[in-house]
Scaffold this motif. Structure first.
Motif, PDB file in Angstrom:
ATOM      1  N   PRO A  14       0.836  -1.214   0.000  1.00 36.88           N
ATOM      2  CA  PRO A  14       0.000   0.000   0.000  1.00 36.88           C
ATOM      3  C   PRO A  14       0.863   1.253   0.000  1.00 36.88           C
ATOM      4  O   PRO A  14       1.878   1.327   0.709  1.00 36.88           O
ATOM      5  N   GLY A  15       0.453   2.203  -0.809  1.00 35.72           N
ATOM      6  CA  GLY A  15       1.221   3.424  -0.973  1.00 35.72           C
ATOM      7  C   GLY A  15       2.243   3.367  -2.079  1.00 35.72           C
ATOM      8  O   GLY A  15       2.821   4.402  -2.443  1.00 35.72           O
ATOM      9  N   GLY A  16       2.473   2.189  -2.630  1.00 34.81           N
ATOM     10  CA  GLY A  16       3.449   2.028  -3.693  1.00 34.81           C
ATOM     11  C   GLY A  16       2.905   2.402  -5.058  1.00 34.81           C
ATOM     12  O   GLY A  16       1.766   2.865  -5.198  1.00 34.81           O
ATOM     13  N   SER A  17       3.744   2.182  -6.072  1.00 32.58           N
ATOM     14  CA  SER A  17       3.407   2.561  -7.440  1.00 32.58           C
ATOM     15  C   SER A  17       3.689   1.420  -8.404  1.00 32.58           C
ATOM     16  O   SER A  17       4.575   0.590  -8.168  1.00 32.58           O
ATOM     17  N   LEU A  18       2.946   1.415  -9.477  1.00 31.82           N
ATOM     18  CA  LEU A  18       3.182   0.524 -10.604  1.00 31.82           C
ATOM     19  C   LEU A  18       2.853   1.278 -11.878  1.00 31.82           C
ATOM     20  O   LEU A  18       1.997   2.164 -11.869  1.00 31.82           O
ATOM     21  N   ARG A  19       3.506   0.882 -12.955  1.00 35.69           N
ATOM     22  CA  ARG A  19       3.143   1.423 -14.261  1.00 35.69           C
ATOM     23  C   ARG A  19       2.782   0.264 -15.169  1.00 35.69           C
ATOM     24  O   ARG A  19       3.615  -0.603 -15.457  1.00 35.69           O
ATOM     25  N   LEU A  20       1.540   0.263 -15.595  1.00 32.78           N
ATOM     26  CA  LEU A  20       1.075  -0.747 -16.539  1.00 32.78           C
ATOM     27  C   LEU A  20       1.306  -0.263 -17.960  1.00 32.78           C
ATOM     28  O   LEU A  20       1.165   0.920 -18.250  1.00 32.78           O
ATOM     29  N   SER A  21       1.640  -1.195 -18.830  1.00 33.41           N
ATOM     30  CA  SER A  21       1.817  -0.902 -20.246  1.00 33.41           C
ATOM     31  C   SER A  21       0.838  -1.729 -21.064  1.00 33.41           C
ATOM     32  O   SER A  21       0.497  -2.856 -20.688  1.00 33.41           O
ATOM     33  N   LEU A  81      -0.546   3.211 -17.891  1.00 30.78           N
ATOM     34  CA  LEU A  81      -1.350   3.632 -16.751  1.00 30.78           C
ATOM     35  C   LEU A  81      -0.414   3.685 -15.550  1.00 30.78           C
ATOM     36  O   LEU A  81       0.003   2.651 -15.036  1.00 30.78           O
ATOM     37  N   GLN A  82      -0.053   4.898 -15.163  1.00 34.66           N
ATOM     38  CA  GLN A  82       0.792   5.099 -13.992  1.00 34.66           C
ATOM     39  C   GLN A  82      -0.107   5.106 -12.773  1.00 34.66           C
ATOM     40  O   GLN A  82      -1.053   5.915 -12.685  1.00 34.66           O
ATOM     41  N   MET A  83       0.174   4.233 -11.840  1.00 32.93           N
ATOM     42  CA  MET A  83      -0.667   4.090 -10.646  1.00 32.93           C
ATOM     43  C   MET A  83       0.172   4.395  -9.413  1.00 32.93           C
ATOM     44  O   MET A  83       1.140   3.683  -9.124  1.00 32.93           O
ATOM     45  N   ASN A  84      -0.185   5.454  -8.725  1.00 34.44           N
ATOM     46  CA  ASN A  84       0.514   5.867  -7.508  1.00 34.44           C
ATOM     47  C   ASN A  84      -0.402   5.747  -6.302  1.00 34.44           C
ATOM     48  O   ASN A  84      -1.625   5.636  -6.440  1.00 34.44           O
ATOM     49  N   SER A  85       0.196   5.787  -5.131  1.00 35.80           N
ATOM     50  CA  SER A  85      -0.564   5.726  -3.871  1.00 35.80           C
ATOM     51  C   SER A  85      -1.564   4.580  -3.895  1.00 35.80           C
ATOM     52  O   SER A  85      -2.742   4.749  -3.556  1.00 35.80           O
ATOM     53  N   LEU A  86      -1.083   3.422  -4.270  1.00 38.68           N
ATOM     54  CA  LEU A  86      -1.973   2.276  -4.430  1.00 38.68           C
ATOM     55  C   LEU A  86      -2.567   1.847  -3.100  1.00 38.68           C
ATOM     56  O   LEU A  86      -1.924   1.926  -2.040  1.00 38.68           O
ATOM     57  N   LYS A  87      -3.802   1.367  -3.185  1.00 39.08           N
ATOM     58  CA  LYS A  87      -4.548   0.922  -2.020  1.00 39.08           C
ATOM     59  C   LYS A  87      -4.943  -0.541  -2.188  1.00 39.08           C
ATOM     60  O   LYS A  87      -5.044  -1.024  -3.326  1.00 39.08           O
ATOM     61  N   PRO A  88      -5.204  -1.238  -1.114  1.00 40.23           N
ATOM     62  CA  PRO A  88      -5.636  -2.640  -1.245  1.00 40.23           C
ATOM     63  C   PRO A  88      -6.864  -2.798  -2.137  1.00 40.23           C
ATOM     64  O   PRO A  88      -6.977  -3.799  -2.854  1.00 40.23           O
ATOM     65  N   GLU A  89      -7.743  -1.819  -2.134  1.00 43.35           N
ATOM     66  CA  GLU A  89      -8.940  -1.916  -2.974  1.00 43.35           C
ATOM     67  C   GLU A  89      -8.654  -1.740  -4.463  1.00 43.35           C
ATOM     68  O   GLU A  89      -9.549  -1.899  -5.294  1.00 43.35           O
ATOM     69  N   ASP A  90      -7.405  -1.415  -4.806  1.00 41.07           N
ATOM     70  CA  ASP A  90      -7.016  -1.375  -6.215  1.00 41.07           C
ATOM     71  C   ASP A  90      -6.655  -2.757  -6.751  1.00 41.07           C
ATOM     72  O   ASP A  90      -6.403  -2.913  -7.950  1.00 41.07           O
ATOM     73  N   THR A  91      -6.613  -3.738  -5.875  1.00 39.09           N
ATOM     74  CA  THR A  91      -6.286  -5.100  -6.284  1.00 39.09           C
ATOM     75  C   THR A  91      -7.311  -5.624  -7.271  1.00 39.09           C
ATOM     76  O   THR A  91      -8.520  -5.615  -6.999  1.00 39.09           O
ATOM     77  N   ALA A  92      -6.838  -6.062  -8.428  1.00 39.90           N
ATOM     78  CA  ALA A  92      -7.719  -6.545  -9.494  1.00 39.90           C
ATOM     79  C   ALA A  92      -6.866  -6.992 -10.670  1.00 39.90           C
ATOM     80  O   ALA A  92      -5.657  -6.751 -10.705  1.00 39.90           O
ATOM     81  N   VAL A  93      -7.524  -7.627 -11.633  1.00 44.03           N
ATOM     82  CA  VAL A  93      -6.914  -7.834 -12.946  1.00 44.03           C
ATOM     83  C   VAL A  93      -7.223  -6.607 -13.786  1.00 44.03           C
ATOM     84  O   VAL A  93      -8.380  -6.191 -13.875  1.00 44.03           O
TER      85      VAL A  93
END
Length: 126
Positions: A14-21, A81-93
């Motif tokens: 939680p709070g981390g970042s990912l970038r999807l391509s 899709l740059q995703m910052n401040s990730l939360k547990p509720e962002d968990t998904a495919v």
């Protein structure tokens, strides 16, 4: 055959970042609206973000506004899709989707998209 391939998913705290391509092959994304969707277990597919083909229009779901950013690099035929401040509720495919649509708009909902990637898993957990 038209193909979209997502990458960049994974496990993040939680709070981390990912970038999807989302890389397109056998067609160019220049005149396509691109959408990002996600689906968590037991839930319906949810629209997260989209970008019109002219890049002058972007949409974000309220749940991700201010944290996620959609962008495209036409030279690489790839959408991000740059995703910052990730939360547990962002968990998904997470899925990317594309449809030929010229101008500053996006289709209404997943039924408006013609091409879909296979999805990439994003898990937000400590």
């Amino acid at each position: 055959q038209v193909q979209l391939v997502e990458s960049g998913g994974g496990l993040v705290q939680p709070g981390g970042s990912l970038r999807l391509s989302c890389a397109a092959s056998r067609f160019t994304l220049d005149y396509y609206a691109i959408g990002w969707f996600r689906q968590a277990p037991g839930k319906e597919r949810e629209g997260v973000s989209c970008m019109g083909s002219s890049d002058g229009y972007t949409y974000y779901a309220d749940s991700v506004k201010g944290r996620f950013t959609i962008s495209r690099d036409n030279t690489k035929n790839t959408v991000y899709l740059q995703m910052n401040s990730l939360k547990p509720e962002d968990t998904a495919v997470y899925y990317c989707a594309a449809t030929f649509m010229y101008g500053d708009s996006c289709p209404d909902g997943p039924m408006g998209y013609d091409y879909w990637g296979q999805g990439t898993q994003v898990t937000v957990s400590s």
